[in-house]
Motif scaffolding. Structure first.
Motif, mmCIF file in Angstrom:
data_model
loop_
_atom_site.group_PDB
_atom_site.id
_atom_site.type_symbol
_atom_site.label_atom_id
_atom_site.label_comp_id
_atom_site.label_asym_id
_atom_site.label_seq_id
_atom_site.Cartn_x
_atom_site.Cartn_y
_atom_site.Cartn_z
ATOM 1 N N GLU A 102 0.807 -1.214 0.000
ATOM 2 C CA GLU A 102 0.000 0.000 0.000
ATOM 3 C C GLU A 102 0.845 1.271 0.000
ATOM 4 O OE1 GLU A 102 -2.563 -0.451 3.366
ATOM 5 O OE2 GLU A 102 -3.642 -2.171 2.497
ATOM 6 N N ARG A 103 2.165 1.089 0.065
ATOM 7 C CA ARG A 103 3.100 2.208 0.139
ATOM 8 C C ARG A 103 2.725 3.138 1.286
ATOM 9 N NH1 ARG A 103 4.974 3.696 -6.054
ATOM 10 N NH2 ARG A 103 5.174 1.558 -6.778
ATOM 11 N N ASP A 104 2.447 2.535 2.425
ATOM 12 C CA ASP A 104 1.948 3.237 3.609
ATOM 13 C C ASP A 104 3.114 3.546 4.550
ATOM 14 O OD1 ASP A 104 0.745 4.060 5.963
ATOM 15 O OD2 ASP A 104 -0.884 2.605 5.841
ATOM 16 N N VAL A 105 3.605 4.769 4.492
ATOM 17 C CA VAL A 105 4.772 5.180 5.275
ATOM 18 C C VAL A 105 4.479 5.158 6.774
ATOM 19 C CG1 VAL A 105 6.284 7.132 5.812
ATOM 20 C CG2 VAL A 105 5.800 6.535 3.429
ATOM 21 N N ASP A 106 3.315 5.689 7.174
ATOM 22 C CA ASP A 106 2.989 5.746 8.605
ATOM 23 C C ASP A 106 2.944 4.357 9.226
ATOM 24 O OD1 ASP A 106 2.841 8.491 8.546
ATOM 25 O OD2 ASP A 106 0.672 8.548 8.212
ATOM 26 N N SER A 107 2.332 3.407 8.522
ATOM 27 C CA SER A 107 2.269 2.038 9.033
ATOM 28 C C SER A 107 3.658 1.419 9.114
ATOM 29 C CB SER A 107 1.372 1.172 8.146
ATOM 30 O OG SER A 107 0.027 1.563 8.242
ATOM 31 N N ASN A 113 13.811 -4.279 7.964
ATOM 32 C CA ASN A 113 14.544 -3.926 6.736
ATOM 33 C C ASN A 113 13.594 -3.419 5.663
ATOM 34 O OD1 ASN A 113 16.903 -4.801 7.928
ATOM 35 N ND2 ASN A 113 16.979 -6.743 6.822
ATOM 36 N N LEU A 114 12.476 -4.120 5.492
ATOM 37 C CA LEU A 114 11.505 -3.729 4.480
ATOM 38 C C LEU A 114 10.902 -2.364 4.803
ATOM 39 C CD1 LEU A 114 9.768 -4.175 2.015
ATOM 40 C CD2 LEU A 114 8.188 -5.482 3.429
ATOM 41 N N CYS A 115 10.579 -2.152 6.071
ATOM 42 C CA CYS A 115 10.011 -0.865 6.485
ATOM 43 C C CYS A 115 10.967 0.279 6.153
ATOM 44 C CB CYS A 115 9.707 -0.875 7.976
ATOM 45 S SG CYS A 115 8.400 -2.023 8.458
ATOM 46 N N ILE A 121 6.467 2.904 9.666
ATOM 47 C CA ILE A 121 7.182 3.453 10.825
ATOM 48 C C ILE A 121 6.682 2.809 12.114
ATOM 49 C CG2 ILE A 121 7.584 5.542 12.177
ATOM 50 C CD1 ILE A 121 7.477 7.110 9.528
ATOM 51 N N LYS A 122 5.367 2.627 12.233
ATOM 52 C CA LYS A 122 4.807 1.990 13.431
ATOM 53 C C LYS A 122 5.320 0.554 13.580
ATOM 54 C CE LYS A 122 0.528 4.714 13.486
ATOM 55 N NZ LYS A 122 -0.942 4.673 13.273
ATOM 56 N N ILE A 149 14.327 6.042 8.527
ATOM 57 C CA ILE A 149 13.349 5.963 9.613
ATOM 58 C C ILE A 149 13.949 6.460 10.920
ATOM 59 C CG2 ILE A 149 12.101 4.371 11.135
ATOM 60 C CD1 ILE A 149 11.239 2.786 8.808
ATOM 61 N N ILE A 150 15.174 6.080 11.200
ATOM 62 C CA ILE A 150 15.787 6.470 12.474
ATOM 63 C C ILE A 150 15.814 7.984 12.625
ATOM 64 C CG2 ILE A 150 18.115 6.397 11.491
ATOM 65 C CD1 ILE A 150 17.074 5.517 15.107
ATOM 66 N N ASN A 151 16.020 8.700 11.524
ATOM 67 C CA ASN A 151 16.040 10.167 11.585
ATOM 68 C C ASN A 151 14.637 10.730 11.797
ATOM 69 O OD1 ASN A 151 18.822 10.239 11.169
ATOM 70 N ND2 ASN A 151 18.608 10.318 8.939
ATOM 71 N N ILE A 152 13.649 10.074 11.197
ATOM 72 C CA ILE A 152 12.266 10.507 11.388
ATOM 73 C C ILE A 152 11.858 10.347 12.844
ATOM 74 C CG2 ILE A 152 9.857 10.003 10.804
ATOM 75 C CD1 ILE A 152 10.849 9.088 8.041
#
Length: 227
Positions: A142-147, A202-204, A149-150, A216-219
């Protein structure tokens, strides 16, 4: 580039990846079942199926290379196609780790291993790891960035539980009510599950970088600083 044909090829490839995901998750669940029930036949079936997983991974890699050669995608489309290879590789590695667990069925068949499989830390690690694998794949589709990261953040739960397992294993070395021969499989099983969760992270990380060009770590650090 023929975008319609390109998207059709990606859709077909996602179907193959979905099949690989399903097969790998079954391997993981069956490996735990084989260990719990001392099912040597099931353990061997898992080990025998590893070559099929490897072959599917090779087929996905080859399909991506053909897509790249035929359509020459650029930018985000290029990164997305390449990430399909990385996803496939991560799933293949989860299959390998499931084989590690199945091998423990053979190695420890004469031990009363049920006690460690009922440990709350092991059960919770396994539950979270499976949720992460499924969630990471869904976020990728779904190319869901928020998910993504969670899901990535859930890895901390698995890491903390793995540390707890190692602490308990050391403490149990002096516990007369705990079988000493279970200490090693207890630690190794937790390590395998922790590594399985790592492959989901890794995929996230790949997905988030594709979509917004950030680590992600920077976000997460920015989120913490802004609180």
């Amino acid at each position: 580039m023929d975008f319609t044909r390109f998207e059709t090829e990606l859709t077909l490839l996602r179907g193959t990846l979905s099949k690989l995901l399903s097969d790998v998750l079954k391997m993981l669940e069956d490996s735990i079942s084989s260990l719990k029930n001392k099912d040597l036949v099931l353990a061997q079936m898992i080990l025998d199926s590893d070559e099929e997983i490897d072959e599917m991974n090779r087929q996905i890699e080859e399909s991506v290379y053909q897509i790249l050669a035929r359509f020459r995608p650029m930018g985000k489309d290029l990164r997305y196609a390449i990430t399909m290879i990385k996803l496939s590789n991560d799933l293949e590695r989860i299959g390998d780790l499931s084989c590690n667990i199945a091998e423990k069925t053979q190695q420890y068949q004469n031990f009363d291993i049920y006690e460690i499989l009922e440990a709350k830390e092991i059960n919770q690690m396994l539950k979270v790891a499976i949720e992460m694998i499924k969630g990471a794949y869904k976020a990728f589709e779904e190319r869901d960035v928020d998910s993504a990261i969670k899901i990535w953040k859930k890895d901390d739960i698995v890491d903390e539980l793995e540390i707890e397992v190692r602490k308990k294993a050391i403490n149990r070395l002096s516990d007369p009510d705990f079988s000493q021969e279970l200490v090693v499989p207890y630690i190794l099983l937790a390590r395998d599950i922790e590594r399985i969760a790592d492959h989901a992270t890794n995929l996230c990380e790949e997905l988030v970088y594709i979509e917004i060009g950030k680590e992600i770590i920077n976000i997460v650090r920015e989120e913490q600083e802004n609180k």
